[in-house]
Design a protein around this motif. Structure first.
Motif, short mmCIF file in Angstrom:
data_model
loop_
_atom_site.label_atom_id
_atom_site.label_comp_id
_atom_site.label_asym_id
_atom_site.label_seq_id
_atom_site.Cartn_x
_atom_site.Cartn_y
_atom_site.Cartn_z
N CYS A 19 -3.79 -10.42 2.06
CA CYS A 19 -4.96 -10.12 1.25
C CYS A 19 -4.44 -9.73 -0.13
N ILE A 20 -5.22 -9.93 -1.18
CA ILE A 20 -4.81 -9.48 -2.51
C ILE A 20 -5.97 -8.66 -3.09
N GLY A 21 -6.18 -7.50 -2.52
CA GLY A 21 -7.30 -6.65 -2.94
C GLY A 21 -6.78 -5.42 -3.67
N TRP A 22 -7.72 -4.72 -4.28
CA TRP A 22 -7.37 -3.49 -4.99
C TRP A 22 -7.20 -2.39 -3.95
N GLY A 23 -6.13 -1.59 -4.10
CA GLY A 23 -5.82 -0.58 -3.10
C GLY A 23 -6.57 0.73 -3.28
N GLY A 24 -7.36 0.82 -4.33
CA GLY A 24 -7.96 2.11 -4.67
C GLY A 24 -8.92 2.66 -3.66
#
Lengths: 518, 518
Positions: free
Chosen positions: B245-250
């Protein structure tokens, strides 16, 4: 790098929001507000609000209730609103706040480098304009503390802190002040030195502080007797007419950078010599002092524990003071134990008034120390012969003129109709053996008085019944703790059980000599 | 010293206040409220709010408008209200917040001393519970930065930061991750490594960050193509089904202490090796990684400028990684110039997609670096023979399987219906002489791309037309700057005029050798 220019932004209508955020300006924007969305702000962003040439900085909170702040409006918390000096409904514009111009100097300090005068000026200017966050302030202070400031840097910082505030001018050639670096409970000499010096006619516009980590500040103790929260105008009026005053300095707004730095130093227990000298001297220079007496107590549980540290600190004070044109003298005093008997506002006020009354029970150490300090201040007067100050001070005290001056100052500030009384709950700590008192831990006694409720509960504190060199029989009381509330009483009692009395009894010959005869 | 017990206090009625204060809990009390007066609170006091066994901390604001919060009510800002998990109208009690239990350890660190594992655990626990103010956080970080952490301390801190958060468990023996320590613009290898590795079938649950001081983070660039703000549930679902996955970790809330520390480190430009290692490893351990590849670029304008620093950092990563049971490998790579051609979200997304498309114009350096990194990650697989990873990665890329996996990931995250386009305002910077490009300043190019509007304006950035070793004729363009807004265009142009192009042309033999062949 050039500074990024502030982007133009939409106009908003100013609104006052009845929320008190103390030293932190807060701005409120509605989440649906065009400007909020267009500027890419987020909650806690630092923003710059401008109108009619006036600009303030504020931290943003985002509102979802149009009753509080509607889209198109900019709400400001009470202090921020007051700073803008505009009517509600005025058109204002907002933009992202620039980062402080001195950030590069701050980073340089964080990386351990020495800063020059211009860099300290830049940092002080940004701090005074509230451009530094608490985080940046802490970074500056810890970095300065850890890398250490050399004495030129202390000078630059002191100068910068003085330059960024108002400097009072009393239009008199001799404006005296005294200051103790702190750490000794019960050390209320200012409440004696001020009336003595003012009774002599010398101007001593001393403002005092409230306790932050100690069980009572001079302002807290004075508040037992009189009002201390005085407007700058009233403060001036009293000083002009009485030649002295014992009010709280918080309203005067002198050396504003110092106030900001202290708000970070205290909670972090930062107390480096460089910061201390810059803080004290910038405050005194701003208050218009021309002559200053600094008291450095030395003792095993004082702030300064060894004579060589006291001497190094004295030289640092002298170096900076001389270059900034203030006549400065430093006395190193005996800091082995608390001064006087009482620790806590009501108890300390009692000690002070007994000395002024020439009461037979008056604490001799408090009286002697105050007379010696007052004597040294009086010798700033060119008409007083060197070595004669003490005798003049004693004469002013014994003749009742110091008491009369104190009463005049109390009346001018506003005498308390009903003085608070001593905390009704009390317990004594008794000697566990026969012996001579050879040590009293300043730090321990201060903590105990705070745990008992001082300075918030005026009547709380510790009353010392034995001092260094006194003999005690087993079972005889060493001191008595007073509290106003049961929970504080229990808490203080528990502390003495867990951490001992703070007193050491031993053989008379084991009593350590004073470092100095003062 | 015993901790001061919390005094009992009056009951208040909970009310939700529609103000978004982001990471800072704010509580609102009316100035006339009995409890406010009795407790001696003041604005900005830190208070503890309790009900039904749940306790949160909040900063106090004082309200003068009963419409907002009436006497007897306690208002909470949105996040604070959500944390309390109670209905409006519930009875709550308030008290002064205890100072953090680890304050003594903090003061010890400020005074330059070494802390042990227990002290780091205490600090991390208090930070995770939001008991540290920004000021205390900055003090901790600057003190740790200046005194330096020894390698055991880095281990203790990493362990403590990992222990205070959730730790994901993927229930698989091999969970891979890769991480670059940063500082090289355009270095978007993750967007290639993830699809290659996931296409191989290896689990690589990588979350990415947004740019804070750089012109684009992986999450910013991915956002050109797909949604990146995914709920933890959705993130899990995608990783399970796509292996990557290439999502934002926030949104994941892993190693919460790291997020808190970063919020202070970034604005203060604090970036010590110890903090970096603790930050990266605690995040990766929390995300459940079992195998981790670390990329340390070295070059004259990279974060790490000398080979010996890179080696010291590698050994620190290895020391801590080994003790915390993660299989860790470090590669030191060529950091002399930006990777790929584009700097800024749209331009970087173009470079990535050209590599995945096997396009003839694809940047060879980005492709090569991604293949080598992916190859090393693939060799974590016990079934892959040492040295074969690169060939497997190349095969996955050339066969189109990496592109197919990327498209599947984009669709799973939510493909952007309309991709942002390149900034329409642009200017070129041309060679001022004939020569070979012998230096490109990473820092300068990153700043320029930010000034042009990246990462906020997706289409803004810098497109490099010449790279190290390329020859240029006088007047030939070296790179092109793209902006979406005139003010940003003007600003970027001014920067190149005032601070030069960031390129150095010289003789081919003056081109410095790469530190490493990677």
């Amino acid at each position: 790098m050039p500074k990024k220019s502030v982007k133009a932004s939409g106009q908003l209508t100013l609104r006052r929001v009845a929320i008190d955020t103390y030293r932190e300006n807060v701005a409120y924007l509605h989440r649906e507000c065009e400007t909020y969305r267009a500027e890419g702000f987020q909650a806690l962003s630092k923003i710059e609000i401008s109108a009619n040439g006036n600009t303030i900085l504020a931290m943003l909170n985002v509102v979802d209730d149009a009753g509080l702040v509607a889209p198109g409006e900019l709400g400001l918390s009470e202090q921020a609103f007051a700073q803008m000096k505009l009517e509600p409904g005025t058109a204002v514009s907002v933009a992202h706040a620039e980062p402080p111009a001195s950030m590069e100097a701050l980073r340089k300090k964080i990386s351990g480098k020495r800063l020059d005068a211009k860099e300290y000026q830049g940092i002080a200017r940004d701090i005074a304009a509230h451009r530094y966050s608490k985080m940046e302030l802490a970074a500056f202070l810890v970095a300065a503390d850890q890398t250490g400031l050399d004495r030129d840097e202390v000078l630059f910082l002191t100068q910068a802190m003085t330059d960024t505030g108002t400097r009072l001018n009393w239009h008199e050639p001799l404006v005296a002040d005294k200051h103790c670096i702190g750490g000794i409970p019960g050390n209320r000499t200012s409440m004696l030195v001020v009336p003595i010096v003012a009774a002599h006619g010398m101007l001593i516009p001393k403002t005092s502080s409230r306790a932050i980590t100690s069980p009572s500040g001079t302002a807290d103790t004075m508040e037992v007797l009189a009002e201390v929260e005085l407007s700058p105008d009233k403060l001036h009026h009293i000083i002009r007419h009485q030649r002295g005053c014992i009010g709280w300095g918080g309203t005067a707004n002198l050396a504003p950078v110092d106030d900001v730095l202290i708000s970070v130093e205290r909670p972090l227990s930062l107390d480096s010599p460089g910061q201390m000298v810059a803080s004290i001297l910038s405050k005194k220079l701003s208050a218009g002092a021309t002559h200053l007496l600094i008291d450095i107590p030395v003792g095993p549980s004082a702030k300064v524990r060894h004579m060589h540290e006291a001497l190094a600190l004295r030289k640092l004070f002298e170096f900076v003071g001389d270059r900034l044109g203030i006549h400065l003298e430093v006395v190193i005093t005996d800091g082995r134990q608390p001064i006087g008997r009482g620790i806590g506002p009501v108890l300390e006020a009692r000690d002070v008034m007994q000395v002024l009354d020439n009461h037979p029970d008056a604490c001799d150490d408090l009286r002697q120390k105050a007379l010696r300090l007052a004597g040294r201040v009086l010798e700033f007067d060119p008409d007083v012969r060197g070595g004669q100050g003490y005798a003049i001070a004693r004469d002013i005290l014994e003749s009742g003129r110091a008491l009369a001056k104190m009463n005049a100052i109390i009346d001018a500030q506003g005498r308390k109709a009903r003085q608070p009384s001593l905390g009704p709950l009390s317990f004594a700590i008794n000697a566990e053996r026969d012996g001579t008192v050879i040590d009293i831990d300043n730090y321990h006694m201060a903590r105990l008085a705070r745990f008992a409720g001082a300075p918030m509960d005026k009547g709380a504190g510790v009353d010392l019944l034995k001092k260094l060199g006194d003999t005690a029989k087993k079972g005889e009381p060493l001191y008595r703790v007073h509290a106003e509330f049961q929970s504080d009483y229990d808490f203080a009692l528990r502390m003495t059980k867990e951490h001992g009395s703070g007193y050491t009894l031993g053989a008379a010959e084991d009593l350590p000599k004073a470092y100095v005869e003062f």
